[in-house]
Design a protein around this motif. Structure first.
Motif, PDB file in Angstrom:
ATOM      1  N   ILE A  73       0.837  -1.208   0.000  1.00  0.00           N
ATOM      2  CA  ILE A  73       0.000   0.000   0.000  1.00  0.00           C
ATOM      3  C   ILE A  73       0.864   1.248   0.000  1.00  0.00           C
ATOM      4  O   ILE A  73       0.620   2.192  -0.759  1.00  0.00           O
ATOM      5  CB  ILE A  73      -0.957  -0.018   1.201  1.00  0.00           C
ATOM      6  CG1 ILE A  73      -1.990  -1.137   1.042  1.00  0.00           C
ATOM      7  CG2 ILE A  73      -1.663   1.334   1.346  1.00  0.00           C
ATOM      8  CD1 ILE A  73      -2.867  -1.336   2.254  1.00  0.00           C
ATOM      9  N   ALA A  74       1.897   1.265   0.859  1.00  0.00           N
ATOM     10  CA  ALA A  74       2.765   2.442   0.933  1.00  0.00           C
ATOM     11  C   ALA A  74       3.385   2.762  -0.414  1.00  0.00           C
ATOM     12  O   ALA A  74       3.513   3.932  -0.797  1.00  0.00           O
ATOM     13  CB  ALA A  74       3.846   2.208   1.983  1.00  0.00           C
ATOM     14  N   LYS A  75       3.754   1.728  -1.147  1.00  0.00           N
ATOM     15  CA  LYS A  75       4.375   1.931  -2.461  1.00  0.00           C
ATOM     16  C   LYS A  75       3.399   2.556  -3.455  1.00  0.00           C
ATOM     17  O   LYS A  75       3.811   3.285  -4.361  1.00  0.00           O
ATOM     18  CB  LYS A  75       4.877   0.585  -3.000  1.00  0.00           C
ATOM     19  CG  LYS A  75       5.568   0.662  -4.348  1.00  0.00           C
ATOM     20  CD  LYS A  75       6.041  -0.713  -4.813  1.00  0.00           C
ATOM     21  CE  LYS A  75       4.871  -1.580  -5.231  1.00  0.00           C
ATOM     22  NZ  LYS A  75       5.314  -2.865  -5.834  1.00  0.00           N
ATOM     23  N   HIS A  76       2.106   2.283  -3.278  1.00  0.00           N
ATOM     24  CA  HIS A  76       1.118   2.773  -4.244  1.00  0.00           C
ATOM     25  C   HIS A  76       0.537   4.138  -3.883  1.00  0.00           C
ATOM     26  O   HIS A  76      -0.124   4.765  -4.723  1.00  0.00           O
ATOM     27  CB  HIS A  76      -0.014   1.757  -4.391  1.00  0.00           C
ATOM     28  CG  HIS A  76       0.336   0.596  -5.264  1.00  0.00           C
ATOM     29  ND1 HIS A  76       1.052  -0.488  -4.802  1.00  0.00           N
ATOM     30  CD2 HIS A  76       0.109   0.365  -6.585  1.00  0.00           C
ATOM     31  CE1 HIS A  76       1.228  -1.346  -5.788  1.00  0.00           C
ATOM     32  NE2 HIS A  76       0.682  -0.856  -6.877  1.00  0.00           N
ATOM     33  N   ILE A  77       0.742   4.586  -2.639  1.00  0.00           N
ATOM     34  CA  ILE A  77       0.211   5.902  -2.264  1.00  0.00           C
ATOM     35  C   ILE A  77       0.948   6.997  -3.038  1.00  0.00           C
ATOM     36  O   ILE A  77       2.181   7.028  -3.065  1.00  0.00           O
ATOM     37  CB  ILE A  77       0.328   6.128  -0.753  1.00  0.00           C
ATOM     38  CG1 ILE A  77      -0.644   5.205  -0.014  1.00  0.00           C
ATOM     39  CG2 ILE A  77       0.041   7.584  -0.387  1.00  0.00           C
ATOM     40  CD1 ILE A  77      -0.535   5.282   1.501  1.00  0.00           C
TER      41      ILE A  77
END
Length: 351
Positions: A319-323
């Protein structure tokens, strides 16, 4: 534009009787240790949360928020998926759904439904005390057994079902409005609100109620073969919650969308851990940024193959990578010439 918040995790699929999953403090520490910044709490799970107490006690709510803050976590939303389901239950599912209710109302559909309504009222008040502005739930279903029109549905059956669904939910939505909280219905097969058309049918019947909104979970659209990106283009103004969950659909010569009554691992459509399925999360997060979604990206883990703890550990960095950290200026501002009405007139050959 707004940057989506996250990563967060829905605790429902992880709560259990063994440590660290059996108390809010221990499961919060576990989630924080994996890199999550927020948690969505299932309000029905007494091991983690006391909904009735939260509705009436600001001290208890402050205690919950302080406990999470000590772990570096934020409370994203409360969930009443089980209680919301019980607001509207077709008799065919009475026995199966009785287990969602308090023991003293089981076997009594009318008492169970009233209990569910009271639970929703508690959730509205608890959300306000906790400083929340969104709430995750299910709509329940009266028409779902008739989703496929064979035998032919009697004229007006679906319309009557949605009229009744709206009659039950409109007073609940009013209570949430009094408390300043949006209800985000997860658009989900098994619920009467399972796609855009059915959400519109409901929304019309509750008078376009400002508190009637959407929990967006693309995995359920993959299994229905609905365009989950176009859904955001159409309904982004009503999307208030976001479950980040992956899925895949692998049709074959023996089974398709309906799954052949098979167990999850054998169905053509099945849920997967993040990154293992077919959902285009890069495009979803781009659309969330484009449409100024101001809420949280919350992992809901369900997978037919992978262990939940591995899925949770992989979910936070995914998720962090896609924010997308949204920009505060246009990329071509360096070439801007400023505002000059006279220049504009000369460029267009007018004036």
């Amino acid at each position: 534009m707004k940057t989506i918040k996250g990563p967060a995790i829905f605790l429902a699929q992880f709560a259990g009787d063994a440590a660290p999953f059996n108390t809010l403090e221990s499961i919060a520490g576990w989630a924080a240790g994996l890199g999550y910044k927020g948690v969505q709490i299932p309000s029905w799970d007494a091991r983690l949360f006391d909904l009735a107490r939260a509705a009436d006690s600001q001290d208890y709510c402050d205690e919950v928020l302080g406990l999470l803050a000590d772990k570096g976590l934020t409370l994203t939303e409360l969930s009443t998926h089980l209680q919301g389901q019980l607001v509207a239950v077709h008799p065919a599912y009475d026995a199966q759904f009785d287990g969602f209710a308090a023991e003293h109302v089981r076997g009594n559909p009318a008492a169970r439904q009233q209990w569910a309504v009271e639970q929703m009222h508690l959730a509205a008040r608890a959300s306000r005390r906790l400083g929340l502005t969104t709430h995750a739930s299910f709509s329940g279903a009266l028409a779902w057994p008739y989703v496929y029109p064979w035998p032919q549905r009697p004229a007006g059956l679906v319309e009557d079902a949605f009229d009744e669904l709206a009659r039950r939910w409109k007073p609940i939505l009013d209570v949430f409005d009094e408390n300043g909280v949006d209800v985000a219905y997860e658009i989900h097969p098994g619920e009467d609100l399972h796609d855009g058309v059915t959400f519109e049918m409901f929304l019309e019947r509750v008078g376009n109620h400002p508190r009637a909104n959407i929990l967006y979970d693309p995995s359920h659209f993959v299994l229905q073969q609905l365009d989950y990106l176009a859904f955001l283009d159409i309904y982004h103004d009503r999307v208030k919650c976001f479950h980040v969950k992956d899925a895949e659909f692998r049709p074959n010569g023996r089974s398709g969308v309906y799954g052949g009554y098979q167990r999850w691992v054998d169905r053509p459509g099945r849920f997967r851990s993040l990154g293992d399925g077919q959902v285009d999360f890069a495009q979803i997060f781009s659309k969330m940024a484009q449409y100024d979604f101001a809420g949280w990206a919350v992992l809901e883990w369900e997978c037919a193959l992978k262990h939940p703890e591995q899925g949770a550990a992989e979910g936070a960095p995914f998720i962090a990578k896609h924010i997308i950290r949204v920009t505060d200026h246009a990329f071509d501002d360096f070439a801007a010439g400023g505002s000059d009405r006279a220049l504009n007139a000369r460029i267009m050959g007018i004036g």
